[in-house]
Design an enzyme around this catalytic site. Structure first.
Site, PDB file in Angstrom:
ATOM      1  N   SER A 176       0.760  -1.104   0.029  1.00  0.00           N
ATOM      2  CA  SER A 176      -0.023   0.007   0.023  1.00  0.00           C
ATOM      3  C   SER A 176       1.052   1.219   0.014  1.00  0.00           C
ATOM      4  CB  SER A 176      -0.922  -0.064   1.324  1.00  0.00           C
ATOM      5  OG  SER A 176      -1.474   1.227   1.429  1.00  0.00           O
ATOM      6  N   HIS A 177       0.320   2.301  -0.462  1.00  0.00           N
ATOM      7  CA  HIS A 177       1.137   3.762  -0.500  1.00  0.00           C
ATOM      8  C   HIS A 177       1.039   4.063   1.211  1.00  0.00           C
ATOM      9  CE1 HIS A 177       0.587   3.623  -4.730  1.00  0.00           C
ATOM     10  NE2 HIS A 177       1.412   4.766  -4.716  1.00  0.00           N
ATOM     11  N   SER A 178       0.132   3.350   1.889  1.00  0.00           N
ATOM     12  CA  SER A 178       0.059   3.836   3.407  1.00  0.00           C
ATOM     13  C   SER A 178       0.656   2.681   4.331  1.00  0.00           C
ATOM     14  CB  SER A 178      -1.330   4.233   3.921  1.00  0.00           C
ATOM     15  OG  SER A 178      -1.426   4.488   5.080  1.00  0.00           O
TER      16      SER A 178
ATOM     17  N   SER B  34       1.642   2.678  -8.801  1.00  0.00           N
ATOM     18  CA  SER B  34       2.855   2.591  -8.523  1.00  0.00           C
ATOM     19  C   SER B  34       3.246   1.261  -7.960  1.00  0.00           C
ATOM     20  CB  SER B  34       3.614   3.729  -8.256  1.00  0.00           C
ATOM     21  OG  SER B  34       3.030   3.887  -6.738  1.00  0.00           O
TER      22      SER B  34
ATOM     23  N   ASP C 171      -2.670  -1.275  -3.687  1.00  0.00           N
ATOM     24  CA  ASP C 171      -3.740  -0.412  -3.791  1.00  0.00           C
ATOM     25  C   ASP C 171      -3.939   0.474  -4.926  1.00  0.00           C
ATOM     26  OD1 ASP C 171      -1.713   1.256  -3.011  1.00  0.00           O
ATOM     27  OD2 ASP C 171      -2.319   1.922  -1.079  1.00  0.00           O
TER      28      ASP C 171
END
EC number: 2.7.1.121
Length: 124
Positions: free
Chosen positions: A11-13, A71, A68
């Site tokens: 995930s980006h988070s 990238s 998600d």
């Protein structure tokens, strides 16, 4: 007992990645689940190094990967080019896909059944 397949969450988070990990670990305690979220310096995003580490540190030789945003997928695909692991990538919602997959691995479901089930929630 270790399962032949694992789950990797990207995930980006970091909070999202950890949260999804924690949820699915509850229902799949015998499945190797690893995750990566955010950048090395704590920002929103992904990095090749953290994605590579999440995949390579998974105890299974074959891993289902869930992500998600774009990238994150790109980094998974880049790791796939150099990794010895079999990386299985589905375009499924990160939580639902990882949860359903981990539950099925926990129940020793066949990979072709898992794939068929994931196709029903695939994002096109």
């Amino acid at each position: 007992m270790a399962k032949p397949y694992g789950v990797v969450i990207i995930s980006h988070s970091k909070d999202v990645a950890k949260g999804v990990h924690d949820i699915i670990k509850e229902i799949a305690p015998d499945v190797s689940i690893t995750h990566a979220g955010g950048t090395e310096d704590g920002r929103i995003g992904t990095s090749f190094d953290t994605v590579n580490e999440a995949i390579e540190s998974n105890e299974a030789d074959k891993v289902y990967t869930f992500y998600d945003l774009g990238s994150a997928k790109m980094n998974i695909e880049t790791v796939e080019e150099i990794s010895e692991k079999e990386i299985i990538l589905f375009n499924a919602p990160i939580l639902e896909g990882a949860y359903a997959t981990a539950a099925q691995i926990q129940m020793d479901e066949k990979p072709e059944v898992i794939a068929a089930n994931l196709k029903t929630i695939e994002i096109k």
